[in-house]
Enzyme design. Structure first.
Site, PDB file in Angstrom:
ATOM      1  N   LYS A  10     -17.952 -44.372 -40.226  1.00 51.09           N
ATOM      2  CA  LYS A  10     -19.392 -44.124 -40.240  1.00 51.09           C
ATOM      3  C   LYS A  10     -19.594 -42.852 -41.045  1.00 51.09           C
ATOM      4  O   LYS A  10     -19.259 -41.748 -40.593  1.00 51.09           O
ATOM      5  CB  LYS A  10     -19.920 -43.954 -38.815  1.00 51.09           C
ATOM      6  N   ALA A  44     -29.519 -43.815 -34.902  1.00 47.88           N
ATOM      7  CA  ALA A  44     -30.145 -42.530 -34.596  1.00 47.88           C
ATOM      8  C   ALA A  44     -31.626 -42.650 -34.257  1.00 47.88           C
ATOM      9  O   ALA A  44     -32.356 -43.452 -34.828  1.00 47.88           O
ATOM     10  CB  ALA A  44     -29.992 -41.539 -35.729  1.00 47.88           C
ATOM     11  N   GLY A  45     -32.032 -41.814 -33.309  1.00 43.88           N
ATOM     12  CA  GLY A  45     -33.438 -41.674 -32.976  1.00 43.88           C
ATOM     13  C   GLY A  45     -33.931 -42.545 -31.843  1.00 43.88           C
ATOM     14  O   GLY A  45     -35.046 -42.376 -31.361  1.00 43.88           O
ATOM     15  N   GLY A  66     -30.873 -37.738 -32.127  1.00 41.49           N
ATOM     16  CA  GLY A  66     -31.113 -37.072 -30.842  1.00 41.49           C
ATOM     17  C   GLY A  66     -32.577 -36.876 -30.505  1.00 41.49           C
ATOM     18  O   GLY A  66     -32.898 -36.340 -29.441  1.00 41.49           O
ATOM     19  N   ASN A  70     -26.515 -42.953 -28.889  1.00 44.73           N
ATOM     20  CA  ASN A  70     -25.638 -42.019 -28.183  1.00 44.73           C
ATOM     21  C   ASN A  70     -26.434 -41.145 -27.220  1.00 44.73           C
ATOM     22  O   ASN A  70     -26.368 -41.296 -26.002  1.00 44.73           O
ATOM     23  CB  ASN A  70     -24.863 -41.158 -29.184  1.00 44.73           C
ATOM     24  N   THR A  71     -27.259 -40.252 -27.766  1.00 41.00           N
ATOM     25  CA  THR A  71     -27.953 -39.276 -26.933  1.00 41.00           C
ATOM     26  C   THR A  71     -28.790 -39.946 -25.842  1.00 41.00           C
ATOM     27  O   THR A  71     -28.827 -39.465 -24.700  1.00 41.00           O
ATOM     28  CB  THR A  71     -28.861 -38.390 -27.814  1.00 41.00           C
TER      29      THR A  71
END
Lengths: 66, 271
Positions: free
Chosen positions: B110, B198-199, B171, B220-221
């Site tokens: 990635k 992301a996001g 995040g 993830n976050t």
């Protein structure tokens, strides 16, 4: 004896190759990857990678990531 | 169609190939920021992701923190996608990718080349440069990019066979910030595997990405920093399944005016 920077920490070592340096510092058996002066050095090449005084070594290992 | 097919995401997944590999789930899960390794382990078991993302950090000879993490990853037995997080130049990302390939024994990478600290927006120029070099060296590159179609074309020309546009800054939890851009990307590249990376903040964002026709979502976050990471991991798993099934089901188009859902023919005359 030479001064080598490993992950920005100063070490005074007798090793003259990257493979010997890793042994001397106690990395034996760890799942790691290495770079010497910003250039990736595969595990198979570490014994041939000669260190000079002031060389900068990076040692990395698996870590959590996103 | 067999009844079981209509209620499974298997046919959705089997139609999507990431460098020749079919994922077991359209959910890609990051492994960072969990309260503990055990909660990470439980979250992965609850999410049943098709891929987990991992990274590299400096290792001390005495601490050996990475070795314990490596044991956990092996125990989970989920395919790994290493990242080049934290790299701000193509050179740095290329070297990191080589190190990751050796440590994780995979050609998947990635690719992140960050250009700006406040938004962690990709440096798309460095990204294309690094993608070209790495593709030539045999890597299977998953580029973290924006929804810019011109950049996307250049990434494909550089050898990428997957694109990972951001939903919103890493995040931030803002969800799909540019629906028009993401739709345009899907329409423009109908045959390229696309992943929203992301996001994403909540499961409905993930479902929405799949409903748009995206092939996977990387989170993830939103899992790791939730009050109950394990429960929300399960919720994300269900959300991507719902989104995939909805996409397969050919949802209706939205419209500005109402249309009656109850037939008016035969309505009793009561006045």
């Amino acid at each position: 004896m030479m001064t080598i920077f490993v992950n920005d920490e100063t070490h005074t070592v007798s090793a003259t190759t990257l493979a010997a340096l890793l042994d001397e510092l106690g990395y034996g058996g760890a799942r790691i990857a290495t770079a010497l002066d910003g250039v990736f050095v595969p595990a198979t090449e570490r014994a041939k990678a000669t260190l000079i005084n002031g060389a900068k070594v990076e040692v990395v290992a698996p870590m959590q990531g996103g | 169609m067999a009844v079981s097919d209509s209620f499974s995401v298997d046919s959705f997944l089997s139609a999507r190939s990431f460098y020749g590999h079919t994922l077991t789930s359209p959910l890609m899960l990051g492994t960072a920021q969990y309260p503990s390794p055990d909660i990470l382990r439980q979250a992965v078991l609850a999410a049943k992701p098709g891929v987990v993302t991992v990274s590299l950090r400096r290792e001390g000879a005495r601490q050996r923190a990475g070795q314990a993490f490596w044991s956990l990853i092996q125990e989970l037995a989920v395919p790994v996608l290493p990242n080049t997080a934290g790299c701000y130049t193509a050179k740095e990302a290329i070297t990191t990718a080589h190190m990751a390939r050796e440590v994780f024994q995979t050609e998947w990478i990635k690719l992140e080349v960050i250009g700006e600290q406040d938004t962690l927006q990709p440096d798309v120029f460095g990204l294309v440069e690094a993608a070209r070099v790495l593709s030539q060296e045999g890597f299977k590159v998953f580029p973290y990019t924006t929804e810019d179609l011109v950049v996307a074309e250049k990434l494909l020309a550089a050898g990428c066979e997957v694109l990972m546009p951001w939903g919103a800054p890493i995040g931030s939890g803002k969800g799909l910030n540019n629906l028009f851009g993401l739709r345009a990307m899907r329409a423009h590249f109908p045959d390229i595997p696309l992943v929203v990376d992301a996001g994403v903040g909540v499961p409905s964002h993930a479902a929405q990405a799949l409903e748009l026709g995206y092939d996977a979502v990387l989170i993830n976050t939103a899992v790791a920093r939730a009050g109950d990471p394990v429960s929300i991991a399960r919720a994300f798993s269900l959300a991507v399944q719902a989104g995939a099934l909805a996409y397969k089901a050919d949802p209706i188009e939205s419209r500005d005016m109402a249309t009656p859902s109850t037939p008016v023919v035969g309505k009793p005359f009561l006045e």
